[in-house]
Design a protein around this motif. Structure first.
Motif, mmCIF file in Angstrom:
data_model
loop_
_atom_site.group_PDB
_atom_site.id
_atom_site.type_symbol
_atom_site.label_atom_id
_atom_site.label_comp_id
_atom_site.label_asym_id
_atom_site.label_seq_id
_atom_site.Cartn_x
_atom_site.Cartn_y
_atom_site.Cartn_z
ATOM 1 N N ILE A 366 84.864 99.826 51.358
ATOM 2 C CA ILE A 366 83.904 98.732 51.176
ATOM 3 C C ILE A 366 83.930 98.240 49.740
ATOM 4 O O ILE A 366 84.081 97.048 49.481
ATOM 5 N N GLY A 367 83.816 99.167 48.806
ATOM 6 C CA GLY A 367 83.826 98.801 47.394
ATOM 7 C C GLY A 367 82.595 98.016 47.006
ATOM 8 O O GLY A 367 81.484 98.306 47.442
ATOM 9 N N VAL A 368 82.807 96.982 46.249
ATOM 10 C CA VAL A 368 81.725 96.112 45.801
ATOM 11 C C VAL A 368 81.919 94.746 46.440
ATOM 12 O O VAL A 368 82.998 94.148 46.335
ATOM 13 N N VAL A 369 80.891 94.273 47.100
ATOM 14 C CA VAL A 369 80.963 92.976 47.765
ATOM 15 C C VAL A 369 80.402 91.914 46.815
ATOM 16 O O VAL A 369 79.245 91.999 46.387
ATOM 17 N N VAL A 370 81.240 90.947 46.485
ATOM 18 C CA VAL A 370 80.844 89.857 45.597
ATOM 19 C C VAL A 370 81.226 88.542 46.226
ATOM 20 O O VAL A 370 82.111 88.482 47.108
#
Length: 520
Positions: A366-370
């Motif tokens: 997923i990580g970071v959603v931007v």
């Protein structure tokens, strides 16, 4: 020319006047205009008695023309002086009385000493300070350069082969010498510094600078006692440690978005700060490499540094570190190497980490959603995102990226902020080293003005303007020799740092997708 010969003929353009305390004769300079400078006439050997007699008549005629006696009594005084002085020349005996040349030298030395003493008391401090950024101590008479030392500086330190002095002005506890610089500035400075060391040891400090009034070289000599750093009530390491602890907190807080909405909530949930440790470590690593670059170059260049003060920031975790230079930097090239080393090291590591962040997928999937539009905030980040991610990067579309992108981007932004050519930042020191003090001052003013305009739309710019204005406004302390321009390869590195800072801070103006471009 040796010091003795240069001193022997300093009074050859003179008028004869009567001493106020005795009937002896004194030679004083009479031509103060630029047409007849005092030291610009070459020596012609030892004066002969016959030559002196002829010149004396000429001097008397010049005196009569320049200053008419107010009464017949004054004329009688002048005639009486001639009657008294003539036998002293005709009856002069080499074994029992001094020669005419010796008398000229002695009278000239007396006049010179009196002129220096009068100048120190009466002449105001030179305007347009050639020594900006130095906090001189409260001066007393023991700190001032005595007139005997000034005479030695003019006659035995400065000369035709280094710096030919034409005029001098008092400057704080020292003296500002104006004149003509001979040869390469770096070589001339070495000769002057060596002569001063031989004559006075470490008692005085020499600066070879550019006068801001006319952009011409000047030499400034001040007592070293006036350059001692000020002491503070709070120990430096204690204050730096306090700033460092607050910076650690803001770095952790910056990487925990859930706690950024309210500072009070962060104190109630200190355990949640551990989630920001990875991001804080990456950003701190970039900052540490930046400071390490400064330290390594400073050790090689003989630059002494104080304890770094890490400045906390609510928005990006930290504004970097403020590191004081404790001694006088030798030259512009040394300052350029020191100032560029930190940003180059920080930019290099930050760029590598940013590329890895774009290439590596998130570990948890997923990580970071931007939002893709966030990459419009930086020309460098937006350009790399477009180049690496390609069609995945679409306007208004959420995007999952490795958190390393955000952490490295923060490190790059901190380096870019410190590379802005304003005040005593790394960028300000770089601009001074490359273009000189006057041009860098103008560039600094323009940069602060642009930051002020940006602060209307960006909180980071606002706080950075406040930081520069109160803590790093400058001016930068003078260098020992500020005239020699650095080598081209170091100038290229300095310009590269300024350009990297610019591309990190400037927005990316182009659309990411062709559909968006067609809509325009």
């Amino acid at each position: 020319m040796t010091s003795s010969s240069s001193a022997s003929f300093r009074g050859h353009l003179a008028t004869i006047s009567r001493c106020s305390s005795c009937c002896d004769l004194r030679f004083q300079p009479c031509f103060a205009s630029a047409t007849f400078p005092r030291r610009n006439r070459p020596s012609r050997g030892v004066l002969k008695l016959q030559q002196f007699s002829r010149q004396r008549d000429i001097f008397c005629r010049v005196a009569d023309t320049e200053t008419e006696p107010e009464s017949n009594d004054d004329k009688k005084d002048i005639l009486h002086e001639d009657e008294e002085y003539q036998p002293s020349i005709q009856n002069e005996q080499p074994d029992s009385q001094p020669s005419v040349t010796d008398q000229l030298e002695n009278n000239d030395a007396v006049n010179k000493a009196e002129g220096v003493a009068q100048g120190i008391d009466d002449v105001p401090i030179a305007s347009g300070s050639p020594l900006p950024g130095l906090r001189t101590q409260q001066l007393d008479e023991s700190m001032r350069i005595p007139k005997e030392a000034i005479d030695i500086l003019k006659d035995q330190v400065f000369g035709f082969d280094t710096f030919f002095v034409t005029t001098q002005e008092p400057y704080e506890g020292g003296v500002l010498f104006k004149g003509n610089l001979r040869g390469k500035p770096a070589k001339s400075y070495e000769k002057l510094a060596m002569r001063m060391q031989n004559k006075f040891g470490d008692k005085y400090k020499l600066f070879l600078l550019t006068n801001p009034e006319d952009d011409k070289p000047v030499a400034v000599v001040v007592p070293r006692k006036t350059l001692q750093p000020e002491t503070t009530a709070v120990p430096e390491w204690f204050a730096a440690g306090a700033f460092g602890l607050v910076t650690v907190f803001t770095l952790l807080l910056r990487n925990v978005p859930a706690l950024q909405s309210s500072l009070l909530n962060s104190f109630d949930n200190l355990d949640s700060l551990k989630d920001g440790i990875p991001g804080a470590l990456v950003t701190a690593l970039v900052l540490g490499v930046h400071e390490l670059g400064h330290i390594l170059v400073a050790n090689n260049a003989g630059i002494k540094l104080g304890v770094p003060y890490f400045v906390p920031s609510w928005q990006i975790g930290s504004f970097g570190a403020i590191t004081r230079i404790l001694n006088i930097v030798p030259n512009r090239e040394g300052l350029l190497k020191f100032a560029a080393a930190g940003p180059l090291a920080g930019f290099s590591l930050g760029l590598i980490l940013l590329l890895l962040g774009f290439i590596l997928p998130p570990i948890d999937g997923i990580g970071v959603v931007v939002d893709a539009s966030v990459f419009h905030e930086s020309f460098l980040a937006g350009g790399l995102a477009k180049l690496i991610l390609g069609d995945v990067l679409k306007e208004g579309t959420p995007l999952s990226v490795n958190p390393l992108v955000i952490w490295a981007w923060a490190g790059l932004l901190i380096n870019a902020i410190n590379s802005i050519p304003a005040g005593e930042t790394d960028g300000g020191r770089i601009s001074l080293a490359i273009w000189g003090r006057k041009a860098s001052a103008r560039l600094s003013g323009a940069s602060i003005a642009l930051l002020g305009l940006s602060s209307l739309f960006n909180d980071v710019a606002f706080y950075w303007v406040v930081l520069i204005f109160f803590l790093q406004r400058g001016p930068i302390a003078p260098l020992s020799e500020e005239i020699t321009v650095p080598e081209d390869k170091y100038v290229a590195l300095g310009i590269l740092v300024l350009l990297l800072g610019l591309v990190v801070c400037l927005p990316y103006p182009f659309p990411f997708t062709d559909d968006t471009m067609m809509s325009f």
